[in-house]
Write a protein that holds these residues in place. Sequence first.
Motif, short mmCIF file in Angstrom:
data_model
loop_
_atom_site.label_atom_id
_atom_site.label_comp_id
_atom_site.label_asym_id
_atom_site.label_seq_id
_atom_site.Cartn_x
_atom_site.Cartn_y
_atom_site.Cartn_z
N PHE A 12 72.80 64.27 31.52
CA PHE A 12 72.89 63.37 30.36
C PHE A 12 73.13 61.92 30.74
O PHE A 12 72.61 61.02 30.10
N ALA A 13 73.92 61.67 31.76
CA ALA A 13 74.33 60.30 32.09
C ALA A 13 74.22 60.05 33.59
O ALA A 13 74.26 60.97 34.39
N ASP A 14 74.10 58.78 33.94
CA ASP A 14 74.17 58.39 35.34
C ASP A 14 75.61 58.12 35.74
O ASP A 14 75.95 58.17 36.92
N LEU A 15 76.43 57.82 34.74
CA LEU A 15 77.85 57.53 34.98
C LEU A 15 78.63 58.02 33.77
O LEU A 15 78.21 57.83 32.63
N CYS A 16 79.77 58.65 34.01
CA CYS A 16 80.65 59.08 32.93
C CYS A 16 82.05 58.54 33.22
O CYS A 16 82.55 58.64 34.34
N ILE A 17 82.66 57.97 32.20
CA ILE A 17 83.98 57.36 32.32
C ILE A 17 84.91 58.02 31.32
O ILE A 17 84.58 58.16 30.14
N VAL A 18 86.09 58.42 31.80
CA VAL A 18 87.09 59.06 30.93
C VAL A 18 88.33 58.16 30.91
O VAL A 18 88.94 57.92 31.95
N ASP A 19 88.68 57.67 29.73
CA ASP A 19 89.89 56.88 29.52
C ASP A 19 90.83 57.68 28.62
O ASP A 19 90.38 58.33 27.67
N VAL A 20 92.12 57.61 28.91
CA VAL A 20 93.11 58.28 28.07
C VAL A 20 94.12 57.26 27.56
O VAL A 20 94.41 56.27 28.23
N VAL A 21 94.62 57.52 26.36
CA VAL A 21 95.66 56.70 25.77
C VAL A 21 96.98 57.39 26.05
O VAL A 21 97.17 58.56 25.68
N GLU A 22 97.87 56.69 26.73
CA GLU A 22 99.16 57.26 27.08
C GLU A 22 100.23 56.72 26.16
O GLU A 22 99.95 55.90 25.28
N GLU A 23 101.46 57.17 26.37
CA GLU A 23 102.57 56.70 25.54
C GLU A 23 102.64 55.19 25.57
O GLU A 23 102.42 54.56 26.59
N GLY A 24 102.95 54.60 24.43
CA GLY A 24 103.00 53.15 24.32
C GLY A 24 101.62 52.54 24.13
O GLY A 24 101.44 51.34 24.30
N ASN A 25 100.62 53.35 23.80
CA ASN A 25 99.24 52.91 23.60
C ASN A 25 98.62 52.25 24.82
O ASN A 25 97.74 51.42 24.70
N GLU A 26 99.10 52.61 25.99
CA GLU A 26 98.51 52.12 27.24
C GLU A 26 97.24 52.92 27.52
O GLU A 26 97.22 54.13 27.39
N ILE A 27 96.19 52.20 27.92
CA ILE A 27 94.93 52.85 28.26
C ILE A 27 94.88 53.00 29.78
O ILE A 27 95.08 52.03 30.51
N ARG A 28 94.59 54.21 30.21
CA ARG A 28 94.48 54.47 31.64
C ARG A 28 93.14 55.12 31.92
O ARG A 28 92.74 56.06 31.23
N ARG A 29 92.45 54.58 32.90
CA ARG A 29 91.19 55.19 33.32
C ARG A 29 91.52 56.41 34.15
O ARG A 29 92.12 56.32 35.20
N LEU A 30 91.15 57.56 33.64
CA LEU A 30 91.47 58.82 34.29
C LEU A 30 90.45 59.16 35.37
O LEU A 30 90.80 59.60 36.46
N ARG A 31 89.16 58.96 35.05
CA ARG A 31 88.13 59.39 35.98
C ARG A 31 86.84 58.62 35.71
O ARG A 31 86.51 58.34 34.57
N THR A 32 86.12 58.31 36.78
CA THR A 32 84.78 57.75 36.71
C THR A 32 83.92 58.57 37.66
O THR A 32 84.25 58.71 38.83
#
Length: 166
Positions: A12-32
């Motif tokens: 489906f994709a050439d690249l997949c990016i997974v971001d998660v919202v952690e406590e305090g609404n911080e965005i963390r890139r989990l996986r690319t």
Amino acid sequence: LTSIARLSVCDFADLCIVDVVEEGNEIRRLRTVSRDPALEWACDILTAVPFDRTRPHLGFSALETRQPVLMERLSAETVATYAQHEDRRRALSAINPRSAIVVPLLARGQLLGALGFVSSSEERLYGPRDLQLAEALGVRAAAAIDNARLYRSAQRAIRARDEVLG
């Protein structure tokens, strides 16, 4: 989530990016994850370099509006504005994104993150049908995150109960 990312770069994709919202609404890139193993260095940069929430980023609009974003065509100038950092710009230049989809990950009304799909091919530009598939993958990813969080919470409750009973 890693499995969903890896499976999506198969067909489906050439690249997949997974971001998660952690406590305090911080965005963390989990996986690319990239389809091309030679771009592993670019994935590492895209995962490691922190976000600047004061500057534009494609994923932020999906997170803020809780609505999917479909960018059928991406120009080099548009990609450069979303890079936020020189290392990210270099990584994105190597990936050469042509089209992108970002879907928010929602479970039980709660925003858990975002799932991004990037196509680097002019022959594979995303459209409305691709958006439907991305949203279906997002629903499954959100369920996986929600289940993992509920499981951790249940494990903590069991440990606390066992300590009290002990």
